[in-house]
Write a protein that holds these residues in place. Structure first.
Motif, mmCIF file in Angstrom:
data_model
loop_
_atom_site.group_PDB
_atom_site.id
_atom_site.type_symbol
_atom_site.label_atom_id
_atom_site.label_comp_id
_atom_site.label_asym_id
_atom_site.label_seq_id
_atom_site.Cartn_x
_atom_site.Cartn_y
_atom_site.Cartn_z
ATOM 1 N N LEU A 96 68.103 31.708 -28.442
ATOM 2 C CA LEU A 96 67.924 32.816 -27.503
ATOM 3 C C LEU A 96 68.462 32.452 -26.122
ATOM 4 O O LEU A 96 69.152 33.249 -25.475
ATOM 5 C CB LEU A 96 66.445 33.177 -27.432
ATOM 6 C CG LEU A 96 66.086 34.425 -26.608
ATOM 7 C CD1 LEU A 96 66.761 35.657 -27.200
ATOM 8 C CD2 LEU A 96 64.585 34.617 -26.569
ATOM 9 N N LEU A 153 75.173 31.135 -36.086
ATOM 10 C CA LEU A 153 74.078 30.505 -36.827
ATOM 11 C C LEU A 153 74.573 29.940 -38.144
ATOM 12 O O LEU A 153 74.187 28.842 -38.561
ATOM 13 C CB LEU A 153 72.964 31.523 -37.067
ATOM 14 C CG LEU A 153 72.170 31.976 -35.836
ATOM 15 C CD1 LEU A 153 71.149 33.024 -36.233
ATOM 16 C CD2 LEU A 153 71.486 30.803 -35.170
ATOM 17 N N ARG A 188 64.560 28.630 -32.353
ATOM 18 C CA ARG A 188 64.760 30.037 -32.008
ATOM 19 C C ARG A 188 64.887 30.217 -30.502
ATOM 20 O O ARG A 188 65.726 31.001 -30.031
ATOM 21 C CB ARG A 188 63.598 30.866 -32.560
ATOM 22 C CG ARG A 188 63.628 31.020 -34.073
ATOM 23 C CD ARG A 188 62.390 31.731 -34.590
ATOM 24 N NE ARG A 188 62.490 31.950 -36.035
ATOM 25 C CZ ARG A 188 61.485 32.356 -36.803
ATOM 26 N NH1 ARG A 188 60.292 32.592 -36.258
ATOM 27 N NH2 ARG A 188 61.663 32.530 -38.102
ATOM 28 N N ARG A 189 64.084 29.514 -29.725
ATOM 29 C CA ARG A 189 64.199 29.624 -28.262
ATOM 30 C C ARG A 189 65.527 29.051 -27.771
ATOM 31 O O ARG A 189 66.107 29.558 -26.806
ATOM 32 C CB ARG A 189 63.024 28.919 -27.595
ATOM 33 C CG ARG A 189 61.700 29.666 -27.745
ATOM 34 C CD ARG A 189 60.643 29.111 -26.796
ATOM 35 N NE ARG A 189 60.226 27.772 -27.175
ATOM 36 C CZ ARG A 189 59.262 27.497 -28.045
ATOM 37 N NH1 ARG A 189 58.614 28.493 -28.647
ATOM 38 N NH2 ARG A 189 58.937 26.248 -28.308
ATOM 39 N N LEU A 209 67.384 31.852 -39.105
ATOM 40 C CA LEU A 209 67.245 30.410 -38.963
ATOM 41 C C LEU A 209 66.382 29.804 -40.068
ATOM 42 O O LEU A 209 66.650 28.700 -40.554
ATOM 43 C CB LEU A 209 66.632 30.080 -37.594
ATOM 44 C CG LEU A 209 67.603 29.956 -36.415
ATOM 45 C CD1 LEU A 209 66.837 29.808 -35.120
ATOM 46 C CD2 LEU A 209 68.559 28.799 -36.617
ATOM 47 N N SER A 210 65.338 30.520 -40.444
ATOM 48 C CA SER A 210 64.442 29.978 -41.475
ATOM 49 C C SER A 210 65.169 29.773 -42.789
ATOM 50 O O SER A 210 64.938 28.792 -43.497
ATOM 51 C CB SER A 210 63.252 30.922 -41.656
ATOM 52 O OG SER A 210 62.384 30.455 -42.671
ATOM 53 N N THR A 234 67.406 38.703 -30.923
ATOM 54 C CA THR A 234 66.111 38.398 -31.534
ATOM 55 C C THR A 234 66.102 38.761 -33.014
ATOM 56 O O THR A 234 65.494 38.059 -33.835
ATOM 57 C CB THR A 234 65.000 39.161 -30.793
ATOM 58 O OG1 THR A 234 65.046 38.832 -29.402
ATOM 59 C CG2 THR A 234 63.627 38.800 -31.339
ATOM 60 N N LEU A 256 60.609 25.252 -35.887
ATOM 61 C CA LEU A 256 61.487 26.425 -35.995
ATOM 62 C C LEU A 256 61.434 27.279 -34.729
ATOM 63 O O LEU A 256 62.446 27.846 -34.303
ATOM 64 C CB LEU A 256 61.080 27.257 -37.220
ATOM 65 C CG LEU A 256 62.001 28.413 -37.605
ATOM 66 C CD1 LEU A 256 63.394 27.912 -37.924
ATOM 67 C CD2 LEU A 256 61.422 29.178 -38.795
ATOM 68 N N GLY A 257 60.251 27.376 -34.102
ATOM 69 C CA GLY A 257 60.141 28.159 -32.877
ATOM 70 C C GLY A 257 61.002 27.609 -31.762
ATOM 71 O O GLY A 257 61.558 28.355 -30.945
ATOM 72 N N LEU A 311 67.304 35.989 -35.303
ATOM 73 C CA LEU A 311 66.586 34.717 -35.340
ATOM 74 C C LEU A 311 65.914 34.433 -36.676
ATOM 75 O O LEU A 311 65.814 33.260 -37.073
ATOM 76 C CB LEU A 311 65.554 34.676 -34.209
ATOM 77 C CG LEU A 311 66.136 34.716 -32.783
ATOM 78 C CD1 LEU A 311 65.022 34.616 -31.758
ATOM 79 C CD2 LEU A 311 67.149 33.599 -32.572
ATOM 80 N N PRO A 312 65.407 35.436 -37.414
ATOM 81 C CA PRO A 312 64.819 35.112 -38.723
ATOM 82 C C PRO A 312 65.783 34.431 -39.687
ATOM 83 O O PRO A 312 65.348 33.796 -40.655
ATOM 84 C CB PRO A 312 64.372 36.481 -39.246
ATOM 85 C CG PRO A 312 64.097 37.276 -38.013
ATOM 86 C CD PRO A 312 65.136 36.833 -37.031
#
Length: 754
Positions: free
Chosen positions: A679, A654, A675-676, A742-743, A736, A671-672, A739-740
């Protein structure tokens, strides 16, 4: 350049410090595991050598002749036996000197005289704290000293050396005369000269495989940590090339950074080993604990590890950044790397073919087994890592063809463009799944083929004294005299004893012509009190039973009948027949078991000590239990290491891709969706290659079992599926959890040129 490399390594900010700490921690873990394995292999050999003197009686198969005139050696009567207390083995040695110059075993200041004995420190504590009728009453005389550590395999060894007159041992069963004490073990207990000890060559094979299984996930963790912030480091080195740095200078800078971390990690690994050595000494590998001093490392091992690990780190760094050394524009161009080719599966196939070739050709020497099995297993593990990117690429292309959403399409295209990076994130977990499947496959088959059923609580708590004599064909052919009524009454009077059954030799049983159970006779009144071993038909006075009550429930034996066939032999006639076994059914309490064992030991001195059915089962399954514990260690260590590799790799990936992700967010990608994508990029190679890894693990187990034992893999139990499912669930949870990031990493400010 070395000084500049150290400044960049130490003074490169929080990012450089974090990378240095992670690489050093990974190296420390690998070095600690490697040193622990090497120390354990050496400790087993030391333990065997220290206990070699027990085999002095078996090294000479015939009584020693009378000493010649002027001889300075007087033969020593030697009778080695094994007693038990609460499931623990007690080594009992009865000695009788025939003159003043009889050989002296190690650990003793002098030979014990009649009515004297020496005890090991652990046994001495037991004798002092246990009621006499449960233990001390078995051993005649008084304690006159303590056996030294030089004669004990481990600090918890229970050993007693008892002195006698020569005439007391001259007619004892299995007593021999020795004229020398064995001082070295040959390391193999599969021959008549080694009755006590461990086959440390076989243990070398097991520990070598365990070391390979543990080191591979650690190497993956080290490689993953080394590539942290690889993109930014490549940009930095490329910029240096543009201002005039030579490829050799860049190589030095990259090597200094990795070597510095490896040196710190290696030093920390030695410290970790020293801290863990006392804990390692408490692990029961061989049936007794190690002395702390046994876990030492030869100077050659220390030098090889201390120099080899940093050297390997420098080579790894040189290979990882070879693109920057070739061209200063290698980073800026950002060309799509060449896709992996199918040749990557060749090492994996070679390892499986090597194990296949060994079926029916395994050498008898354990040293040779290490040399032939270990390369094949290493090829399988290394080949799986090498083939992983190619398998990831195939899975990504299949996903792209059927993509119906932008998320799936972007993830599939990214994995197709750079499958090495996609697989690198999950490579540690894939190895853990392969290792776990192999361990479960091997242990499951061994348990199915060699496992010993424990029996019900009543059967397990039964004390059995075995007194069979055997003929040349190995069939029971004699025993001891029927115990006096006082002995039987004393056994029944022990609190917790439920019944006593005497098993007599059946003189009419023709061995070799009868199939199934038989060979013994028992009083029906006694069988009624020990009904767990079967009963008699109504009105019968005696019945035909098996020659041994210890064989109940064992594989390869017919099921025990609930009712034994009657015989015309009367109870009074049974008393004149030799006794093969005496079974004492207890309630399982320690006091009842040990008091019964003491009564039998005093009733038949010099005979094999009594043993419970549970102890007999545990003794038969001892090697399997040790292998199962080692397999549990492999699983318990490899999965956390794989989880660390996954977390480091995903977080590092990342960080390296924050600029392209920032650009995607500026173009309107939510952003979602990002994240997918992340994943899917991690989950696809995990699922695809994990399936191959699990299949490869069981195939490796099958080939190893066929080559080594002639067994086949059995279907795994529920625990395996729970372990694999839990490992995959934790892996997805780790992904998972990152993933936060990324923000924070994909803000507009990250889209600028760096």
């Amino acid at each position: 350049m070395i000084r500049l490399g150290l400044r960049l390594t130490v003074g490169g900010g929080r990012e450089a410090a974090a990378r240095l700490a992670i690489i050093a921690a990974a190296v420390a873990l690998g070095v600690g595991l490697l040193l622990g394995t090497l120390a354990a292999i050496g400790a087993i050999g030391t333990q065997n050598s220290r206990g070699a003197w027990f085999n002095s009686g078996s090294a000479e198969t015939a009584p020693a002749p009378a000493p010649a005139t002027g001889s300075t050696v007087d033969p020593l009567w030697w009778h080695l036996d094994g007693d038990r207390f609460e499931g623990r083995l007690i080594g009992r040695l009865d000695l009788a000197a025939t003159g003043p110059h009889s050989p002296l075993p190690p650990g003793l200041p002098r030979l014990p005289g009649p009515g004297e004995f020496y005890a090991s420190p652990a046994l001495g504590r037991l004798l002092a704290t246990t009621p006499a009728d449960e233990l001390a009453a078995r051993y005649p005389g008084r304690q006159v000293g303590t056996i030294g550590d030089a004669a004990l395999p481990g600090p918890d060894s229970l050993v007693i050396v008892i002195g006698h007159r020569p005439d007391e041992l001259a007619g004892a069963r299995d007593a021999r005369q020795v004229t020398s004490i064995v001082t070295a073990s040959d390391g193999s207990c599969g021959n008549p000269s080694c009755l006590v000890g461990l086959d440390n060559n076989g243990m070398d094979l097991t520990l070598s495989v365990v070391a390979a299984a543990l080191v591979f996930p650690v190497l993956v963790l080290i490689g993953t940590a080394t590539r942290l912030s690889a993109t930014r480091r490549e940009q930095r080195f490329a910029a240096m090339r543009l201002v005039g740095a030579t490829p050799r200078q860049i190589s030095v800078l990259s090597a200094v950074e990795s070597t510095a971390a490896a040196v710190l990690g290696t030093a920390a690994g030695f410290v970790l080993f020293l801290l863990a050595a006392p804990l390692l000494a408490r692990i029961d590998f061989t049936g007794t604990l190690f002395f702390p001093g046994d876990l030492t490392l030869p100077a050659t091992d220390v030098v090889l590890v201390a120099l080899g690990v940093p050297a390997a780190a420098a080579v790894s760094a040189r290979i990882a950044l070879r693109g920057v050394r070739i061209s200063p524009l290698g980073v800026a161009r950002r060309v799509t790397p060449r896709p992996p080719r199918a040749w990557r599966v060749i090492p994996l196939a070679a390892g499986l073919l090597e194990l296949t070739y060994l079926i029916g050709r395994v050498p008898t020497s354990s040293d040779d087994q290490v040399r032939v099995f270990l390369p094949g297993i290493l090829l399988v593990l290394g080949g799986l890592v090498l083939a992983g990117p190619w398998l990831t690429m195939l899975g990504a292309r299949l996903m792209t063809r059927g993509a119906g959403r932008p998320t799936t399409l972007i993830a599939g295209r990214r994995l197709s463009d750079d499958p090495k990076a996609g697989f690198r994130a999950v490579s540690g977990l894939v190895l853990a799944l392969c290792v776990t499947s192999t361990a479960v496959g091997v242990i499951g088959a061994l348990a199915a083929e060699r496992g010993v059923p424990r029996g019900g609580p009543i059967v397990s708590a039964t004390v059995v004294g075995g007194y069979q004599r055997y003929d040349g064909a190995g069939h029971p052919a004699g025993g001891v005299a029927t115990p006096p009524d006082a002995v039987l009454a004393g056994l029944r009077a022990i609190p917790g004893v439920r019944g006593v059954t005497v098993n007599h030799l059946d003189p009419t049983y023709a061995w070799g012509t009868h199939a199934g159970l038989g060979g013994g006779l028992a009083d029906c009144a006694q069988l009624t009190a020990t009904a767990a071993f079967g009963t008699c038909p109504a009105g019968a006075e005696a019945a035909r039973v098996n020659s041994s009550f210890l064989s109940i429930g064992l594989r390869g034996t017919p099921p025990w009948p609930a009712t034994w066939p009657a015989t015309t032999t009367s109870a009074e006639q049974l008393r004149g027949l030799p006794v093969q076994e005496i079974a004492v059914a207890t309630d399982g309490s320690s006091a009842a078991v040990e008091r019964a064992r003491t009564v039998l030991a005093n009733a038949y001195p010099g005979e094999q000590p009594a043993i419970t059915v549970a102890e007999d089962r545990a003794q038969q399954a001892a090697n399997l239990d040790a292998d199962r514990r080692l397999a549990d260690v492999v699983v318990a260590i490899s999965f956390p290491i794989a989880g660390c590799s996954l977390a480091v790799s995903v977080a590092g990936g990342l960080s390296d891709r924050r600029r392209p992700f920032s650009l995607l967010r500026l173009t309107g990608v939510r952003l979602g969706v990002l994240r997918r994508i992340v994943l899917l990029e991690s989950a696809l190679p995990l699922v695809v290659v994990a399936t191959v890894a699990i299949g490869t693990g069981f195939l490796t187990a099958q080939l190893f079992l066929r080559a080594q034992f002639g067994y086949s893999v059995r279907a795994p139990g529920t625990a395996y599926y729970l372990t694999i499912g839990g490992g995959l669930a934790v892996a997805l949870g780790v992904i998972t959890a990152t993933l936060p990031l990324l923000s924070r990493l994909t803000g507009p400010e990250m889209a600028r040129n760096e």
